[in-house]
Design a protein around this motif. Structure first.
Motif, PDB file in Angstrom:
ATOM      1  N   PRO A  56       0.812  -1.228   0.000  1.00  0.00           N
ATOM      2  CA  PRO A  56       0.000   0.000   0.000  1.00  0.00           C
ATOM      3  C   PRO A  56       0.845   1.277   0.000  1.00  0.00           C
ATOM      4  O   PRO A  56       0.504   2.246  -0.683  1.00  0.00           O
ATOM      5  CB  PRO A  56      -0.823  -0.105   1.284  1.00  0.00           C
ATOM      6  N   GLU A  57       1.952   1.259   0.732  1.00  0.00           N
ATOM      7  CA  GLU A  57       2.823   2.431   0.749  1.00  0.00           C
ATOM      8  C   GLU A  57       3.472   2.641  -0.608  1.00  0.00           C
ATOM      9  O   GLU A  57       3.583   3.776  -1.082  1.00  0.00           O
ATOM     10  CB  GLU A  57       3.884   2.271   1.825  1.00  0.00           C
ATOM     11  N   ASN A  58       3.908   1.564  -1.237  1.00  0.00           N
ATOM     12  CA  ASN A  58       4.502   1.682  -2.567  1.00  0.00           C
ATOM     13  C   ASN A  58       3.485   2.192  -3.582  1.00  0.00           C
ATOM     14  O   ASN A  58       3.807   3.020  -4.433  1.00  0.00           O
ATOM     15  CB  ASN A  58       5.061   0.336  -3.026  1.00  0.00           C
ATOM     16  N   ALA A  59       2.258   1.700  -3.498  1.00  0.00           N
ATOM     17  CA  ALA A  59       1.210   2.158  -4.408  1.00  0.00           C
ATOM     18  C   ALA A  59       0.921   3.636  -4.183  1.00  0.00           C
ATOM     19  O   ALA A  59       0.717   4.397  -5.146  1.00  0.00           O
ATOM     20  CB  ALA A  59      -0.055   1.334  -4.219  1.00  0.00           C
ATOM     21  N   ARG A  60       0.899   4.065  -2.929  1.00  0.00           N
ATOM     22  CA  ARG A  60       0.668   5.474  -2.616  1.00  0.00           C
ATOM     23  C   ARG A  60       1.798   6.338  -3.173  1.00  0.00           C
ATOM     24  O   ARG A  60       1.561   7.409  -3.742  1.00  0.00           O
ATOM     25  CB  ARG A  60       0.540   5.654  -1.107  1.00  0.00           C
ATOM     26  N   LEU A  97       3.848  10.102  -7.358  1.00  0.00           N
ATOM     27  CA  LEU A  97       4.761  10.395  -8.463  1.00  0.00           C
ATOM     28  C   LEU A  97       4.008  10.627  -9.770  1.00  0.00           C
ATOM     29  O   LEU A  97       4.353  11.528 -10.550  1.00  0.00           O
ATOM     30  CB  LEU A  97       5.766   9.256  -8.627  1.00  0.00           C
ATOM     31  N   LEU A  98       2.965   9.829 -10.009  1.00  0.00           N
ATOM     32  CA  LEU A  98       2.165  10.030 -11.219  1.00  0.00           C
ATOM     33  C   LEU A  98       1.437  11.366 -11.194  1.00  0.00           C
ATOM     34  O   LEU A  98       1.335  12.043 -12.227  1.00  0.00           O
ATOM     35  CB  LEU A  98       1.178   8.875 -11.395  1.00  0.00           C
ATOM     36  N   ASP A  99       0.941  11.774 -10.023  1.00  0.00           N
ATOM     37  CA  ASP A  99       0.285  13.076  -9.916  1.00  0.00           C
ATOM     38  C   ASP A  99       1.267  14.213 -10.169  1.00  0.00           C
ATOM     39  O   ASP A  99       0.928  15.194 -10.853  1.00  0.00           O
ATOM     40  CB  ASP A  99      -0.350  13.239  -8.527  1.00  0.00           C
ATOM     41  N   ARG A 100       2.493  14.089  -9.632  1.00  0.00           N
ATOM     42  CA  ARG A 100       3.512  15.118  -9.892  1.00  0.00           C
ATOM     43  C   ARG A 100       3.870  15.179 -11.364  1.00  0.00           C
ATOM     44  O   ARG A 100       4.009  16.264 -11.940  1.00  0.00           O
ATOM     45  CB  ARG A 100       4.763  14.835  -9.062  1.00  0.00           C
TER      46      ARG A 100
END
Length: 146
Positions: free
Chosen positions: A98-102, A107-110
């Motif tokens: 879950p932390e990796n997915a978050r 990163l995708l949002d940035r």
């Protein structure tokens, strides 16, 4: 010789037994909303690693880790009822998925925001030099004029 199919089947069975035991037998108030995500068994079937996630904040995760450690004996005795020659030693590991997915979502949002900024900058941009920056030899220019 290691039988990976047997280890995989045992890991799947252990995952189900651990989840059912946590749901039905363990009444520890420290135990939060736990999901057993994966189980891996070594090739000699002596050690099992159980991966879990906890819904909540860091204090919930720490309390759940302590509850799982204290209930390890009860859970191992339930796993022993599966019918294997040697009951594997259980190790509980908090799953980092879950932390990796978050982190990946952040990163995708940035990257999306940076792409939007580049797109808005490029919309009103003009060429720094000529529209065609490549030099055309004089012999080819003369052919085009005719």
């Amino acid at each position: 010789m290691t039988d990976t199919a047997r280890a995989r089947k045992l890991a799947d069975r252990i995952q189900v037994v651990v989840a059912q035991t946590l749901e039905r037998r363990i009444k520890d108030p420290r135990l939060g909303f736990v999901t057993i995500t994966d189980t891996r068994v070594t090739g000699d079937l002596r050690e099992a690693t159980v991966f879990y996630t906890v819904f909540g904040d860091e204090t919930d995760r720490e309390a759940t880790a302590a509850a799982l450690e204290s209930a390890k004996g009860v859970i191992r005795s339930e796993v022993g009822k599966i019918g294997v020659r040697f009951t594997p030693t259980l190790t509980f590991v908090a799953d980092a998925l879950p932390e990796n997915a978050r982190n990946i979502d952040d990163l995708l949002d940035r990257a999306k925001a940076i792409d939007a900024a580049v797109r808005t900058t490029a919309a009103g941009a003009t060429y720094a030099g000529e529209a065609d920056p490549y030099k055309v030899p004089a012999s080819e220019r003369d052919d085009e004029d005719e």
